[in-house]
Design an enzyme around this catalytic site. Structure first.
Site, PDB file in Angstrom:
ATOM      1  CG  ASP A 280      -5.580  -3.555  -1.626  1.00 56.00           C
ATOM      2  OD1 ASP A 280      -5.161  -3.113  -0.538  1.00 56.00           O
ATOM      3  OD2 ASP A 280      -5.850  -4.750  -1.818  1.00 56.00           O
TER       4      ASP A 280
ATOM      5  CE  LYS B  94      -9.880   3.034   7.887  1.00 55.13           C
ATOM      6  NZ  LYS B  94     -10.347   1.670   7.582  1.00 55.13           N
TER       7      LYS B  94
ATOM      8  CD  GLU C  62       1.260   0.596   7.025  1.00 49.93           C
ATOM      9  OE1 GLU C  62       1.392   0.605   5.776  1.00 49.93           O
ATOM     10  OE2 GLU C  62       1.044  -0.438   7.669  1.00 49.93           O
TER      11      GLU C  62
ATOM     12  NE  ARG D  61      -2.332  -2.949  -4.175  1.00 51.68           N
ATOM     13  CZ  ARG D  61      -2.315  -3.126  -2.858  1.00 51.68           C
ATOM     14  NH1 ARG D  61      -2.201  -2.084  -2.054  1.00 51.68           N
ATOM     15  NH2 ARG D  61      -2.423  -4.330  -2.335  1.00 51.68           N
TER      16      ARG D  61
ATOM     17  N   GLY E 281       0.778  -1.244   0.000  1.00 43.82           N
ATOM     18  CA  GLY E 281       0.000   0.000   0.000  1.00 43.82           C
ATOM     19  C   GLY E 281       0.803   1.284   0.000  1.00 43.82           C
TER      20      GLY E 281
HETATM   21  P1  IMP Z   1      -4.240  -2.173  11.144  1.00 40.61           P
HETATM   22  O1  IMP Z   1      -3.289  -3.268  11.507  1.00 40.61           O
HETATM   23  O2  IMP Z   1      -5.643  -2.494  11.592  1.00 40.61           O
HETATM   24  O3  IMP Z   1      -3.814  -0.819  11.649  1.00 40.61           O
HETATM   25  O4  IMP Z   1      -4.353  -2.161   9.568  1.00 40.61           O
HETATM   26  C1  IMP Z   1      -3.383  -1.567   8.799  1.00 40.61           C
HETATM   27  C2  IMP Z   1      -3.314  -2.137   7.409  1.00 40.61           C
HETATM   28  O5  IMP Z   1      -4.585  -2.548   6.927  1.00 40.61           O
HETATM   29  C3  IMP Z   1      -2.832  -1.079   6.439  1.00 40.61           C
HETATM   30  O6  IMP Z   1      -1.453  -1.223   6.243  1.00 40.61           O
HETATM   31  C4  IMP Z   1      -3.620  -1.344   5.190  1.00 40.61           C
HETATM   32  O7  IMP Z   1      -2.896  -2.221   4.366  1.00 40.61           O
HETATM   33  C5  IMP Z   1      -4.864  -2.044   5.652  1.00 40.61           C
HETATM   34  N1  IMP Z   1      -6.024  -1.114   5.741  1.00 40.61           N
HETATM   35  C6  IMP Z   1      -6.577  -0.616   6.861  1.00 40.61           C
HETATM   36  N2  IMP Z   1      -7.603   0.194   6.591  1.00 40.61           N
HETATM   37  C7  IMP Z   1      -7.717   0.223   5.247  1.00 40.61           C
HETATM   38  C8  IMP Z   1      -8.596   0.931   4.347  1.00 40.61           C
HETATM   39  O8  IMP Z   1      -9.508   1.693   4.716  1.00 40.61           O
HETATM   40  N3  IMP Z   1      -8.370   0.714   3.033  1.00 40.61           N
HETATM   41  C9  IMP Z   1      -7.387  -0.102   2.560  1.00 40.61           C
HETATM   42  N4  IMP Z   1      -6.539  -0.761   3.359  1.00 40.61           N
HETATM   43  C10 IMP Z   1      -6.699  -0.605   4.694  1.00 40.61           C
HETATM   44 MG    MG Z   2      -0.601  -1.767   4.287  1.00 41.31          MG
END
Ligand code: IMP
Ligand code: MG
Length: 169
Positions: free
Chosen positions: A153, A127, A95, A159, A39
């Site tokens: 994505d 978020k 990130e 993307r 991403g």
């Molecule tokens: P976390 O571990 O819950 O903080 O998720 C982080 C990862 O999830 C990011 O690196 C993204 O790859 C993916 N991700 C989280 N939210 C989204 C979104 O709204 N759209 C796309 N990918 C997301």
């Molecule tokens: Mg990611």
């Protein structure tokens, strides 16, 4: 599925210039960036060139982790590609988005074991409603929606959009 534009290409590019200036204040000369695939690569490509304009010297390598399936975090983090050039360097993790913060936490703990000189994290999107962020630099705070575009994505699609949109069914 429908995509509602949320952050324009112009807003993204303006924010990246601001982020580069913030980062430049904290780092002296050399930054070794760890780009979290897949991403963050679009964001990093633009950020790196802004950092270069501010006379920083950037090297980079990638890490790949997977935690998402469709629009949901699985809660389990799977390390698919590791970084190897971390020791004694000033590291900046790049990130795309922080949601629950689990991925970032995993990456930070993992890289700390490799003895970097310093370690910071830059995320384009956060978020905030859902997490206590672990990012040192954040581009935009975003609502708890599923976002796509500019590297983000939905099952590998979207993307390639130059803007960020909210995906709704
Ligand atoms: P976390 O571990 O819950 O903080 O998720 C982080 C990862 O999830 C990011 O690196 C993204 O790859 C993916 N991700 C989280 N939210 C989204 C979104 O709204 N759209 C796309 N990918 C997301
Ligand atoms: Mg990611």
């Amino acid at each position: 599925m429908q995509i509602t534009p949320y952050i324009t290409e112009k807003q993204i590019q303006k924010k990246i210039k601001q982020l580069a200036r913030e980062i430049q204040k904290d780092f002296k000369k050399d930054i070794h960036c760890i780009v979290i695939l897949d991403g963050a690569m679009v964001f990093f490509a633009d950020l790196m060139r802004e950092l270069k304009k501010l006379n920083l010297n950037i090297t980079y390598e990638s890490m790949k982790v997977k935690s998402y399936d469709g629009t949901n975090s699985t809660g389990k983090i799977n390390l698919q590609l590791d970084a190897t050039k971390v020791k004694n360097k000033d590291i900046l993790i790049i990130e795309d988005i922080i949601d629950t913060g689990l991925t970032a936490e995993f990456i930070i703990n993992h890289l700390k074991k490799k003895k970097p000189k310093s370690l910071k994290l830059c995320a384009l999107l956060d978020k905030k409603e859902r997490t206590n962020t672990n990012a040192d630099y954040v581009g935009f705070e975003v609502p708890d929606e599923f976002l796509v575009g500019y590297g983000l994505d939905y099952n590998e699609q979207h993307r390639d959009l130059p803007f960020i949109g909210i995906l709704k069914s």
